[in-house]
Design a protein around this motif. Structure first.
Motif, PDB file in Angstrom:
ATOM      1  N   VAL A 108      44.167  37.612  41.131  1.00 63.59           N
ATOM      2  CA  VAL A 108      43.833  38.267  39.862  1.00 63.59           C
ATOM      3  C   VAL A 108      44.365  37.487  38.658  1.00 63.59           C
ATOM      4  O   VAL A 108      43.597  37.136  37.750  1.00 63.59           O
ATOM      5  N   PRO A 109      45.676  37.170  38.595  1.00 65.83           N
ATOM      6  CA  PRO A 109      46.124  36.378  37.439  1.00 65.83           C
ATOM      7  C   PRO A 109      45.530  34.982  37.400  1.00 65.83           C
ATOM      8  O   PRO A 109      45.270  34.440  36.313  1.00 65.83           O
ATOM      9  N   LEU A 137      42.094  35.344  35.883  1.00 69.96           N
ATOM     10  CA  LEU A 137      42.187  35.577  34.440  1.00 69.96           C
ATOM     11  C   LEU A 137      42.505  34.285  33.701  1.00 69.96           C
ATOM     12  O   LEU A 137      41.966  34.032  32.617  1.00 69.96           O
ATOM     13  N   MET A 138      43.359  33.459  34.282  1.00 70.92           N
ATOM     14  CA  MET A 138      43.663  32.161  33.664  1.00 70.92           C
ATOM     15  C   MET A 138      42.456  31.243  33.709  1.00 70.92           C
ATOM     16  O   MET A 138      42.188  30.516  32.751  1.00 70.92           O
ATOM     17  N   ARG A 139      41.712  31.275  34.811  1.00 69.85           N
ATOM     18  CA  ARG A 139      40.514  30.427  34.922  1.00 69.85           C
ATOM     19  C   ARG A 139      39.432  30.858  33.942  1.00 69.85           C
ATOM     20  O   ARG A 139      38.632  30.046  33.493  1.00 69.85           O
ATOM     21  N   ALA A 140      39.398  32.145  33.602  1.00 73.32           N
ATOM     22  CA  ALA A 140      38.387  32.643  32.665  1.00 73.32           C
ATOM     23  C   ALA A 140      38.818  32.491  31.214  1.00 73.32           C
ATOM     24  O   ALA A 140      38.067  32.855  30.309  1.00 73.32           O
ATOM     25  N   LEU A 146      46.082  24.382  35.339  1.00 76.22           N
ATOM     26  CA  LEU A 146      46.899  24.604  36.532  1.00 76.22           C
ATOM     27  C   LEU A 146      46.182  25.421  37.601  1.00 76.22           C
ATOM     28  O   LEU A 146      46.188  25.035  38.784  1.00 76.22           O
ATOM     29  N   PRO A 147      45.552  26.558  37.255  1.00 70.12           N
ATOM     30  CA  PRO A 147      44.801  27.275  38.301  1.00 70.12           C
ATOM     31  C   PRO A 147      43.651  26.456  38.870  1.00 70.12           C
ATOM     32  O   PRO A 147      43.315  26.599  40.048  1.00 70.12           O
ATOM     33  N   PHE A 148      43.057  25.586  38.046  1.00 70.34           N
ATOM     34  CA  PHE A 148      41.994  24.716  38.566  1.00 70.34           C
ATOM     35  C   PHE A 148      42.541  23.781  39.644  1.00 70.34           C
ATOM     36  O   PHE A 148      41.910  23.597  40.691  1.00 70.34           O
ATOM     37  N   CYS A 149      43.719  23.198  39.407  1.00 75.79           N
ATOM     38  CA  CYS A 149      44.323  22.304  40.398  1.00 75.79           C
ATOM     39  C   CYS A 149      44.647  23.062  41.685  1.00 75.79           C
ATOM     40  O   CYS A 149      44.424  22.559  42.791  1.00 75.79           O
ATOM     41  N   PHE A 150      45.189  24.276  41.538  1.00 76.75           N
ATOM     42  CA  PHE A 150      45.506  25.099  42.712  1.00 76.75           C
ATOM     43  C   PHE A 150      44.253  25.389  43.521  1.00 76.75           C
ATOM     44  O   PHE A 150      44.224  25.216  44.749  1.00 76.75           O
ATOM     45  N   PHE A 170      36.492  36.240  41.606  1.00 80.58           N
ATOM     46  CA  PHE A 170      36.836  37.124  40.499  1.00 80.58           C
ATOM     47  C   PHE A 170      36.559  36.468  39.154  1.00 80.58           C
ATOM     48  O   PHE A 170      36.165  37.133  38.200  1.00 80.58           O
ATOM     49  N   ARG A 171      36.780  35.154  39.069  1.00 79.68           N
ATOM     50  CA  ARG A 171      36.483  34.441  37.818  1.00 79.68           C
ATOM     51  C   ARG A 171      34.997  34.540  37.480  1.00 79.68           C
ATOM     52  O   ARG A 171      34.618  34.836  36.341  1.00 79.68           O
ATOM     53  N   GLY A 172      34.153  34.325  38.474  1.00 79.49           N
ATOM     54  CA  GLY A 172      32.716  34.460  38.239  1.00 79.49           C
ATOM     55  C   GLY A 172      32.335  35.885  37.875  1.00 79.49           C
ATOM     56  O   GLY A 172      31.473  36.105  37.029  1.00 79.49           O
ATOM     57  N   ALA A 173      32.994  36.867  38.515  1.00 78.60           N
ATOM     58  CA  ALA A 173      32.697  38.268  38.202  1.00 78.60           C
ATOM     59  C   ALA A 173      33.142  38.632  36.797  1.00 78.60           C
ATOM     60  O   ALA A 173      32.443  39.366  36.077  1.00 78.60           O
ATOM     61  N   ILE A 174      34.294  38.122  36.381  1.00 76.00           N
ATOM     62  CA  ILE A 174      34.770  38.390  35.017  1.00 76.00           C
ATOM     63  C   ILE A 174      33.789  37.837  33.988  1.00 76.00           C
ATOM     64  O   ILE A 174      33.455  38.500  32.994  1.00 76.00           O
TER      65      ILE A 174
END
Length: 241
Positions: A38-39, A42-45, A54-58, A116-120
């Motif tokens: 979830v977090p 949210l960071m990716r969006a 950072l979330p992209f690298c993860f 979740f990023r796509g859904a957001i």
């Protein structure tokens, strides 16, 4: 070839014990994965490219490498560092059970975060603007509008992710865990009846997958029930209460 039913009947309780461990791995990893996803989603969006990096690298690492390699890196790789062996993390990282939980959780978190990023980003813009018009701050808008709507949108795809995780949990047997696959392999090595045991294990996997499908179908109907609501209209075009 004769089919040995006695082997299946004799060792079915042990196969069910392995299935219970499989479900335990999937449920715990799934819950931890959602909490992490979830977090990250949210960071990716976010509109800020620095926040997205950072979330992209993860996500790129855990989606771009095989789960088996991730399990080996955590279970075998962590033991190569003196800092880890002397730290408070070592009692956890030396256990195959917790290493499997960590690997499965991080892997499913990466996949779930993208769902979740796509859904957001698929939430209609008008709903966000309506929340802004009511004066909701970011946290309130995220909690009441963004996350519930995103979860409802992502739920069908997330059900597929859980089924994939259920099947991938068979890799836990590579680090000595006696999950369903590991138990079947262990018994097969003693009885030399691979067809019977792996068929029985496959049937148990099918039953567990069917239960997951039914659970997510129920959850999908609950979360998205507003889509199926059709108000009654009288001949004059007035909505009936």
């Amino acid at each position: 070839m004769s089919w040995d039913w006695d082997v299946i009947i004799k060792y079915l309780p042990r196969l069910l014990d392995g299935a219970l461990l499989t479900l335990e791995l999937v449920v715990i990893s799934g819950l931890v994965g959602v909490i992490l996803a979830v977090p990250i989603a949210l960071m990716r969006a976010s509109q800020n490219p620095v926040v997205r990096f950072l979330p992209f690298c993860f996500i790129y690492f855990f989606r771009g490498t095989p789960l088996l390699i991730q399990i080996f890196l955590i279970y075998y790789g962590s033991a190569q560092f003196d800092v880890i062996r002397e730290s408070a993390l070592w009692p956890v990282l030396k256990e195959p059970y917790w290493c499997a939980i960590i690997a499965f959780s991080l892997n499913t978190a990466a996949y779930s975060a993208e769902l979740f990023r796509g859904a957001i980003q698929a939430i209609p813009r008008g709903e966000i603007e309506a929340a802004d018009a009511f004066g909701m701050n970011w946290w309130l808008k995220t909690r009441r509008i963004v996350l519930p709507r995103a979860f409802g949108i992502a739920l069908p795809a997330y059900g597929n992710e859980v089924i994939l995780m259920l099947k991938s949990s068979a890799l836990a047997s590579t680090i000595t865990l006696l999950d369903l696959t590991g138990m079947a392999r262990t018994i097969q090595a003693r009885t030399y009846t691979p067809v019977e045991l792996f068929t029985a294990a496959g049937v148990i996997y099918l039953l567990m997958a069917g239960a997951v499908i039914l659970l997510f179908r129920f959850m999908e109907n609950r979360f998205n029930r507003y889509q199926y609501y059709k108000p009654a209209i009288d001949p004059l075009g007035v909505e009936k209460q």
